[in-house]
Design a protein around this motif. Structure first.
Motif, PDB file in Angstrom:
ATOM      1  N   UNK A  81      -1.935  -3.888   3.091  1.00 55.10           N
ATOM      2  CA  UNK A  81      -1.477  -3.192   4.301  1.00 55.10           C
ATOM      3  C   UNK A  81       0.014  -2.858   4.197  1.00 55.10           C
ATOM      4  N   UNK A  82       0.766  -3.740   3.536  1.00 54.54           N
ATOM      5  CA  UNK A  82       2.215  -3.526   3.441  1.00 54.54           C
ATOM      6  C   UNK A  82       2.612  -2.631   2.260  1.00 54.54           C
ATOM      7  N   UNK A  83       1.686  -2.391   1.346  1.00 50.50           N
ATOM      8  CA  UNK A  83       2.007  -1.574   0.164  1.00 50.50           C
ATOM      9  C   UNK A  83       2.298  -0.132   0.578  1.00 50.50           C
ATOM     10  N   UNK A  84       3.267   0.461  -0.119  1.00 53.30           N
ATOM     11  CA  UNK A  84       3.582   1.867   0.120  1.00 53.30           C
ATOM     12  C   UNK A  84       3.784   2.559  -1.220  1.00 53.30           C
ATOM     13  N   UNK A  85       3.386   3.827  -1.308  1.00 52.76           N
ATOM     14  CA  UNK A  85       3.602   4.566  -2.569  1.00 52.76           C
ATOM     15  C   UNK A  85       5.084   4.666  -2.892  1.00 52.76           C
ATOM     16  N   UNK A  86       5.381   4.689  -4.158  1.00 50.26           N
ATOM     17  CA  UNK A  86       6.781   4.814  -4.577  1.00 50.26           C
ATOM     18  C   UNK A  86       7.230   6.262  -4.475  1.00 50.26           C
TER      19      UNK A  86
END
Length: 260
Positions: free
Chosen positions: A255-260
């Motif tokens: 849920x906390x992951x975001x694309x670079x």
């Protein structure tokens, strides 16, 4: 037939094998072995229930013996040259026939089931991934599975506890695989592997398109981590709660992951 719970995070959980519903005609065609439904992903929806807020879940209530919604709808094998079960399985995971003599589904029946159950599940799943992608600019599909830890017909020896599948790293961003694998490797008392015997089913391989901002990862849990692996397949609250703590960490990280 398809149960949907809509959330507002980027994370979608697929639940393709927890259903135990059998249409009357299918139930009548199954033999005693088939009617045991031994190859269910027992209690997986309970194991993941309430771990984190905001997730979307898509679940079929139909048993995999009716049709396996995690198989290629064309009938092509996911693991050529290895023992496996097909789109409409004719055997259980031990290689034993599940239909009464002369009652196995023919091509017409397989197509009927595909349209009635496989297509409806994937229509719902595809729609939710599209909705989430439009809202957040990306979507993560986490496909939830479990299996007995020892099945000689399918694999040698004892299965690791956490089996992560990304089809060789092609179905999600490297950071997603790294995050999930790292949590599993640090989980004390548990074993894990990435792209071992289970590299991700058709769902993971079909939807995992990082270039289109849709990431997919499969988690195949050894059932010995949270339940009795033989009938009556009892859910064991204490080991399940211990496992749930690690699963919560995994879902939080996604849920906390975001694309670079």
């Amino acid at each position: 037939m398809v149960e949907l719970s809509r959330g507002d995070s980027p994370l979608v959980l697929g639940l393709p094998h927890t259903g135990t519903d059998l249409p009357a005609d299918v139930a009548d065609a199954l033999n005693e072995t088939g009617r045991k439904l031994a190859d269910t992903d027992w209690h997986i929806h309970e194991l993941y229930d309430g771990l984190v807020d905001g997730v979307t879940t898509v679940r079929t209530t139909v048993h995999r013996y009716v049709i396996d919604v995690n198989r290629d709808p064309s009938g092509a094998s996911l693991y050529p040259g290895q023992n496996t079960t097909g789109l409409c399985p004719l055997t259980d995971f031990d290689g034993e026939p599940i239909y009464r003599d002369g009652r196995a589904p023919n091509e017409v029946e397989v197509e009927r089931r595909r349209l009635a159950y496989h297509a409806s599940y994937h229509a719902a799943l595809a729609a939710e991934l599209e909705r989430v992608n439009a809202r957040h600019g990306f979507a993560i599909l986490y496909d939830c599975h479990s299996i007995r830890s020892r099945i000689p017909f399918l694999f040698d020896g004892k299965l690791p506890d956490f089996n992560i599948g990304t089809d060789g790293g092609t179905t999600c961003a490297a950071g997603i695989q790294k995050a999930v694998a790292g949590i599993c490797q640090k989980a004390e008392g548990y074993s894990s592997i990435v792209n071992g015997r289970f590299k991700g089913g058709w769902t993971t391989r079909h939807y995992g398109r990082p270039a289109d901002r849709v990431h997919a990862i499969q988690m195949e849990l050894a059932q010995s981590t949270y339940m009795l692996e033989s009938a009556p397949w009892t859910y064991l609250p204490r080991p399940a709660d211990r496992l749930r703590a690690h699963l919560r960490t995994i879902l939080d990280s996604l849920i906390c992951w975001r694309p670079e």
